[in-house]
Design an enzyme around this catalytic site. Sequence first.
Site, PDB file in Angstrom:
ATOM      1  CG  HIS A   1      45.461  37.370  39.497  1.00 30.26           C
ATOM      2  ND1 HIS A   1      44.248  36.845  39.860  1.00 30.26           N
ATOM      3  CD2 HIS A   1      45.219  38.674  39.222  1.00 30.26           C
ATOM      4  CE1 HIS A   1      43.314  37.789  39.799  1.00 30.26           C
ATOM      5  NE2 HIS A   1      43.879  38.924  39.426  1.00 30.26           N
TER       6      HIS A   1
ATOM      7  CG  HIS B   1      44.412  43.874  40.861  1.00 30.31           C
ATOM      8  ND1 HIS B   1      44.024  44.416  39.646  1.00 30.31           N
ATOM      9  CD2 HIS B   1      44.156  42.535  40.745  1.00 30.31           C
ATOM     10  CE1 HIS B   1      43.554  43.465  38.853  1.00 30.31           C
ATOM     11  NE2 HIS B   1      43.632  42.294  39.491  1.00 30.31           N
TER      12      HIS B   1
ATOM     13  CD  GLU C   1      43.672  40.932  35.862  1.00 26.44           C
ATOM     14  OE1 GLU C   1      43.744  40.589  37.058  1.00 26.44           O
ATOM     15  OE2 GLU C   1      42.696  41.543  35.392  1.00 26.44           O
TER      16      GLU C   1
END
Length: 134
Positions: free
Chosen positions: A79, A7, A130
């Site tokens: 992020h 994502h 991440e």
Amino acid sequence: MLGRVNHVAIAVPDLSSAAESYRSTLGAVVTEPQALPEHGVTVVFVTLPNTKVELLEPLGEASPIAAFLEKNPAGGMHHICYEVADIIAARNRLRQAGARVLGDGNPKIGAHGKPVLFLHPKDFQGTLIELEEV
Ligand SMILES: C[C@H](C(=O)O)C(=O)SCCNC(=O)CCNC(=O)[C@H](O)C(C)(C)COP(=O)(O)OP(=O)(O)OC[C@H]1O[C@@H](n2cnc3c(N)ncnc32)[C@H](O)[C@@H]1OP(=O)(O)O
Ligand SMILES: [Co+2]
């Protein structure tokens, strides 16, 4: 080491208004809000054919996105999450290369029930990364 983009995340000051904007104006499918107290955020996911967009707003007093939203009051890209097959192996390799793994270095369970870790944005071209084990 890196797999798919899981994502891209956007920090927002008002999650319900952001979710509504994606639903109504952009015509997207958006999940229901999910509070993640251990991460200091509430999130929804915009479901896309090839990936997801995570919209996140601060939750609680010590949210890790509070300072970011102070600097970017309208919100902004926060992020990018890459999938990895073995998050401990990835962490060890990154540490050996001198990258800063955030927090205590132990993965937490993320929004999808899988282990996640974060890498300092100053070590990766100004982008917070991440990692999610899938
Ligand atoms: C669970 C769920 C999931 O998907 O499963 C999630 O995503 S949770 C998503 C929320 N959780 C997280 O983000 C956890 C990891 N994040 C953190 O620990 C923190 O946000 C952090 C250490 C990256 C930054 O914290 P902070 O903003 O309070 O700290 P500072 O103000 O000292 O920031 C240090 C420098 O990094 C810059 N900086 C801060 N945040 C970002 C960002 N998202 N992207 C790019 N740069 C950034 C600041 O502008 C500053 O730069 P300069 O010095 O030049 O001004
Ligand atoms: Co995320």
